[in-house]
Design a protein around this motif. Structure first.
Motif, short mmCIF file in Angstrom:
data_model
loop_
_atom_site.label_atom_id
_atom_site.label_comp_id
_atom_site.label_asym_id
_atom_site.label_seq_id
_atom_site.Cartn_x
_atom_site.Cartn_y
_atom_site.Cartn_z
N THR A 249 1.11 -1.15 -0.16
CA THR A 249 0.00 -0.04 0.00
C THR A 249 0.87 1.14 -0.12
OG1 THR A 249 -1.88 -1.06 1.23
CG2 THR A 249 -1.65 1.12 1.18
N LEU A 250 0.56 2.15 -0.79
CA LEU A 250 1.40 3.50 -0.90
C LEU A 250 0.84 4.30 0.02
CD1 LEU A 250 3.31 5.51 -2.33
CD2 LEU A 250 1.49 6.03 -3.86
N ILE A 251 1.79 4.65 0.83
CA ILE A 251 1.36 5.84 2.06
C ILE A 251 1.66 7.17 1.76
CG2 ILE A 251 1.93 6.22 4.45
CD1 ILE A 251 2.82 3.50 4.92
N THR A 252 2.81 7.50 1.21
CA THR A 252 2.88 9.02 0.63
C THR A 252 3.95 8.98 -0.01
OG1 THR A 252 3.04 11.12 1.52
CG2 THR A 252 4.52 9.53 2.61
N LYS A 253 4.47 10.13 -0.69
CA LYS A 253 5.62 10.29 -1.51
C LYS A 253 6.35 11.64 -0.89
CE LYS A 253 7.06 11.10 -6.41
NZ LYS A 253 8.01 11.85 -6.03
N VAL A 254 7.54 11.43 -0.90
CA VAL A 254 8.69 12.50 -0.48
C VAL A 254 9.31 13.05 -1.61
CG1 VAL A 254 8.70 11.98 2.05
CG2 VAL A 254 10.42 11.02 0.48
N SER A 255 10.04 14.21 -1.57
CA SER A 255 10.70 14.69 -2.91
C SER A 255 11.68 15.76 -2.37
CB SER A 255 9.73 15.45 -3.67
OG SER A 255 10.54 16.09 -4.87
N VAL A 267 19.52 12.08 -6.80
CA VAL A 267 19.16 11.89 -5.24
C VAL A 267 18.60 10.47 -5.07
CG1 VAL A 267 17.89 12.82 -3.24
CG2 VAL A 267 18.66 14.41 -4.95
N SER A 268 19.15 9.96 -3.94
CA SER A 268 18.51 8.56 -3.53
C SER A 268 18.02 8.81 -2.00
CB SER A 268 19.67 7.51 -3.25
OG SER A 268 20.72 7.95 -2.70
N TYR A 269 17.03 7.89 -1.68
CA TYR A 269 16.33 8.28 -0.31
C TYR A 269 16.60 6.97 0.54
CZ TYR A 269 13.90 11.78 -3.01
OH TYR A 269 13.62 12.89 -3.79
N THR A 285 11.00 4.03 -2.07
CA THR A 285 11.61 3.61 -3.20
C THR A 285 12.65 4.54 -3.85
OG1 THR A 285 9.86 4.71 -4.48
CG2 THR A 285 9.45 2.34 -4.00
N GLU A 286 13.35 4.42 -4.72
CA GLU A 286 14.23 5.43 -5.22
C GLU A 286 13.81 6.81 -5.57
OE1 GLU A 286 16.61 3.68 -8.50
OE2 GLU A 286 17.56 2.55 -6.95
N ASP A 287 12.41 6.72 -6.10
CA ASP A 287 11.70 8.04 -6.34
C ASP A 287 10.90 8.79 -5.24
OD1 ASP A 287 9.93 6.11 -6.29
OD2 ASP A 287 9.11 6.37 -8.29
N GLY A 288 11.14 8.09 -3.91
CA GLY A 288 10.28 8.64 -2.80
C GLY A 288 9.17 8.20 -2.32
N HIS A 289 8.63 7.13 -2.96
CA HIS A 289 7.42 6.63 -2.58
C HIS A 289 7.67 5.67 -1.40
CE1 HIS A 289 6.39 7.61 -6.67
NE2 HIS A 289 5.17 7.93 -6.10
N ILE A 290 6.99 5.93 -0.36
CA ILE A 290 6.81 5.17 0.91
C ILE A 290 5.75 4.16 0.85
CG2 ILE A 290 6.76 5.38 3.44
CD1 ILE A 290 7.79 8.04 3.41
N THR A 291 5.95 3.18 0.88
CA THR A 291 5.23 1.72 0.67
C THR A 291 5.08 0.81 2.16
OG1 THR A 291 6.67 0.45 -0.45
CG2 THR A 291 5.35 1.94 -1.75
N GLU A 309 16.09 10.40 4.56
CA GLU A 309 17.45 11.05 4.24
C GLU A 309 17.24 11.07 2.66
OE1 GLU A 309 22.20 10.98 5.30
OE2 GLU A 309 20.72 9.74 6.21
N ALA A 310 17.59 12.13 2.20
CA ALA A 310 18.04 12.36 0.87
C ALA A 310 19.41 12.56 0.54
CB ALA A 310 17.15 13.51 0.27
N ILE A 311 20.15 11.69 -0.21
CA ILE A 311 21.68 11.73 -0.55
C ILE A 311 21.82 12.02 -2.02
CG2 ILE A 311 23.94 10.55 0.00
CD1 ILE A 311 22.52 9.17 2.34
N ASP A 312 22.93 12.87 -2.15
CA ASP A 312 23.12 12.80 -3.56
C ASP A 312 24.31 11.90 -3.94
OD1 ASP A 312 25.11 14.35 -2.51
OD2 ASP A 312 24.38 16.26 -3.55
N GLN A 313 24.86 12.04 -5.08
CA GLN A 313 26.03 11.03 -5.51
C GLN A 313 27.57 11.55 -4.91
OE1 GLN A 313 25.86 8.03 -6.88
NE2 GLN A 313 23.57 8.34 -6.89
N GLY A 314 27.41 13.01 -4.61
CA GLY A 314 28.08 13.69 -3.96
C GLY A 314 28.38 13.28 -2.25
N GLY A 315 27.66 12.70 -2.06
CA GLY A 315 27.49 12.49 -0.58
C GLY A 315 26.78 13.40 0.14
N LEU A 316 26.34 14.56 -0.21
CA LEU A 316 25.64 15.70 0.35
C LEU A 316 24.02 15.12 0.81
CD1 LEU A 316 26.76 18.84 -1.45
CD2 LEU A 316 27.85 17.64 0.80
#
Length: 797
Positions: A249-255, A267-269, A285-291, A309-316
């Motif tokens: 069940t999809l709960i919400t989506k973060v971005s 960005v990865s979550y 998920t990788e696109d921010g969907h919380i299930t 936590e949202a992390i980019d490839q540079g570690g930020l």
């Protein structure tokens, strides 16, 4: 150990008292240690705890506390781990009831479990690897894993330290649930060419005494330039999901967005919560969907907070919070736990007597958790509630004789849609009270017994029934003291105490007792006993045990009584009447008269019903003077009894004619032994006197002869001597002068003297065979009997 006691009481349905007591104890107490003196705190005697069969009711959960009824103490039964019992919930408490019986009393007990510092902060992972671009600006934030400390309050997580902290500092953020969010902030630029790798030690410390800590190693890899960190569109996301929702069940989506280009802007979550239960329930998920990845239960947790936590490839990285509220479904039926119940109650119990006490809980919330309980109809019970405690009480009078037991069904329903319900059935027996007296089957009894019965004969049985049960219905029969004709009734009859059979004590005689009555008491075996009385009338039935008795004519001696019938008597002439009675009753006393024998059966007849002897033809001169009739008197009993009477009838116009015919009537010569003895004695005396007189006379004669001889020879003159009242008759001798004699007679001719009485009846003639020589003198008298009803000869059979 620190103990706090709060005590207050409230009334539950009159006779059931609901008290609430609170204790406070630390967790991890050893078995057998004291929780509190419950008897003292409740103000209840220890003997009441024992007599009332005091027990702890936990509603099915683990029993950590036990009751010592002998001392009235609550002691530790099982080791209590507050963290296992309540987790992070505060306050943590055990709730149970202490139930007493006879009467039912319920005491609500709450034991608060206080936390001790028995857990150190723990990181889920021992190491964490972070990649940071060398171009990261000062103030860049890096989300660190939070340490978990199961303890709460001061014993919970207090602070973090980071060593060495040349390039980074730590910043703590307190959250609404009390957990401290930790971030590592860059305070000094990194230079990959100087230090490509860095190793930091993150330490989490609690506030307990002694202080406990946990560590995690952070490995930092410095990357080439990444100028922008991801940024979440919201710092806090809110979502909701119903419990029992299916997996996926999809709960919400973060971005989150990153201003960099290329791989540095990708960005990865990740879910930053280190609590394993959360990571098992939710996935991003990788696109921010919380299930939803696991089952969620509102009754276990009403909400969850996810650190994303949202992390980019540079570690930020950047962080945000997702609050997920769990929506309640009506998925739990009310839970009914019987705390105390009475197996039986007396039928004399007053209204509002508590029969059972139960607790009802529904883990659901709001309307889904609101419970309403009802009781089965057509029973003398009702249900009342105080909080979540329900009591079944009597609401009307009980009668065991109407219903000896009740099956009480309690149904509890919540107000959810659809509504869920649970039910429990309680069987209550109504114990008997001696409230019914024995009742006889009849208001009075009449019984019959034939006279001349055998003593001990069963006459009748009285029966009484008692609507009560067991001993209260055991009926005993008692003969009440009374008397009849001055004699105790117990000498007539007896009553069997167990069966009520009435027995005759003696043989009854109808001619003496025709009926009598008495009272019998029926008494039950209750305490106190109840009783009732009934009147019993015994009717004696007659038997034909007595023959007829002839009253007239009667003959008791040797004289013969004859009824005279003149020769001029016409047809139907009443000669005499035989009078007889029978002391029996009814048809046993109905008498009939029959002529059994007669000198001339053609001359007389006897009335069948009245006993009258009448002529049936004209008397003629040829009829014999002496007529002898034998009349038999019979009753109407079965078998019949009879008596016989002989009637002598003289057919003549004058007495001389009668006497010549009746001189040959013989007398009855029945002598008793005493009379024979006296006659023999008299004969002996007379013989002795006769011999004595004879000797004296001879002696006197001899003496006079001798004197006369002497006088003769003496030449003296002889003078004749005549006794007084003697005179010479015609000069021929010496005869006594005529005298009148009075003769006294009795019914026995052997004891009679001669008596010439005055004139009497001409129809009855009494003759003595010994008086035949004086017939002429008797004829000169007018009567020889004073009583016309002189007895005749009577024989009975």
């Amino acid at each position: 150990m620190r103990r706090q006691v709060l005590l207050f009481f409230s009334v539950l349905c009159l006779s059931s008292v609901l008290g609430q007591i609170s204790y406070s104890i630390p967790e991890e107490m050893a078995k057998g240690l004291l929780v509190g003196n419950i008897a003292q705190d409740l103000g209840v005697d220890v003997r009441r705890l024992q007599a009332g069969k005091a027990r702890i009711h936990t509603g099915g959960s683990t029993e950590y506390i036990q009751l010592n009824k002998e001392k009235g103490l609550l002691i530790i039964k099982e080791r209590i781990d507050r963290e296992a019992l309540c987790g992070q919930t505060t306050p943590c408490a055990l709730h149970f009831q202490i139930a007493l019986e006879n009467p039912i009393e319920i005491f609500q007990i709450t034991v608060e479990i206080t936390d001790i510092n028995d857990n150190a902060p723990v990181f889920q992972k021992d190491e964490k690897n972070i990649e940071i671009s060398e171009s990261a600006v000062i103030g860049s934030k890096f989300m660190l894993e939070k340490a978990i400390d199961p303890d709460i309050g001061l014993n919970g997580l207090h602070s973090y330290t980071l060593k060495p902290n040349d390039n980074f500092i730590l910043k703590l953020h307190s959250q609404s649930n009390g957990v401290k969010k930790v971030e590592m902030i860059l305070q000094k630029p990194l230079d990959r060419e100087k230090h490509e790798f860095a190793s930091l030690l993150l330490t989490a410390v609690d506030g307990g005494e002694p202080q406990r800590s946990g560590t995690m190693q952070i490995h930092i890899t410095v990357l080439d330039a990444n100028d922008n960190a991801p940024v979440f569109t919201q710092t806090v996301y809110k979502a909701s999901v119903k419990e029992n929702s299916p997996t996926g069940t999809l709960i919400t989506k973060v971005s989150a967005s990153d201003a960099d280009k290329g791989s540095n802007g990708e960005v990865s979550y990740i879910i930053g919560n280190s609590i394993r239960s959360i990571s098992e329930l939710f996935h991003i998920t990788e696109d921010g969907h919380i299930t939803l990845t696991g089952p969620i239960d509102y009754e276990k947790a009403k909400s969850y907070e996810l650190d994303i936590e949202a992390i980019d490839q540079g570690g930020l990285s950047d962080s945000s919070k997702v609050i997920i509220d769990i929506g309640d479904n009506n998925d739990n039926s009310p839970v009914i736990n019987m705390i105390s119940s009475s197996y039986s109650i007396g039928e004399d119990s007053r209204s509002n007597t508590v029969v059972a006490v139960m607790s009802v809980n529904d883990p659901d919330s709001e309307e889904n958790g609101k419970v309403r309980c009802v009781i089965s109809k057509n029973t003398p019970f009702s249900i009342a509630s105080t909080s979540n405690i329900y009591s079944i009480v009597t609401d009307s009078d009980l009668d065991r004789e109407r219903a000896s037991e009740y099956n009480i069904t309690v149904t509890c329903s919540d107000e959810g849609v659809p509504s869920l319900s649970s039910s429990v059935t309680l069987t209550v027996k109504i114990s008997d009270v001696n409230d019914n007296a024995p009742v006889f089957e009849r208001s009075s009894y009449e019984a019959y017994i034939v006279e001349n019965n055998t003593p001990g004969l069963s006459i009748f049985t009285v029966k009484a029934r008692d609507a009560d049960w067991n001993q209260n219905a055991r009926v005993s029969y008692i003969l009440e003291d009374s008397s009849f004709n001055g004699v105790p009734v117990s000498s007539y009859v007896s009553v069997s105490a167990d069966s009520g059979v009435i027995h005759a004590v003696r043989s009854f005689d109808y001619e003496q007792i025709k009926d009598f009555q008495f009272r019998v008491k029926a008494q039950d075996g209750g305490s106190p006993p109840l009783s009732s009385n009934v009147t019993v009338k015994i009717m004696i039935q007659d038997q034909n045990d007595n023959p007829p008795q002839v009253l007239y004519p009667v003959q008791t001696g040797g004289s013969v009584v004859a009824e005279m019938v003149p020769r001029s008597a016409d047809v139907g002439y009443l000669v005499t009447k035989v009078v007889a009675v029978d002391v029996d009753s009814g048809q046993n006393a109905w008498l009939s008269y029959k002529l059994q024998k007669a000198t001339d059966r053609a001359l007389f007849e006897v009335g069948l019903q009245n006993g009258e002897i009448r002529t049936i033809r004209q008397v003629t001169d040829k009829d014999a003077v002496k007529q002898r009739l034998t009349v038999i008197v019979e009753d109407n009993g079965q078998p019949s009894r009879s008596a016989t009477v002989i009637v002598n009838v003289a057919v003549a116009d004058s007495f001389p004619e009668v006497l010549s015919e009746f001189t040959d009537f013989t007398h009855d010569k029945e002598y008793n032994d005493n009379l024979t003895f006296y006659l023999v004695l008299a004969l002996a005396v007379v013989s002795f006197l006769f011999i004595t007189c004879l000797v004296v006379i001879i002696s006197v004669k001899i003496y006079r002869w001798r004197q006369s001889r002497i006088l003769y020879h003496s030449n003296l003159p002889v003078i004749p001597y005549y006794p007084p009242r003697y005179s010479d008759t015609l000069g021929t001798g010496t005869l006594q002068h005529v005298y009148n004699y009075e003769v006294c007679r009795t019914t026995d001719s052997r004891k009679s003297d001669c008596k010439f009485g005055r004139a009497g009846s001409q129809n009855v003639l009494i003759m003595d065979p010994s008086s035949t020589g004086t017939m002429q003198r008797i004829q000169s008298e007018k009567s020889i009997l004073d009583e016309p009803d002189s007895p005749l000869e009577v024989r009975t059979s």
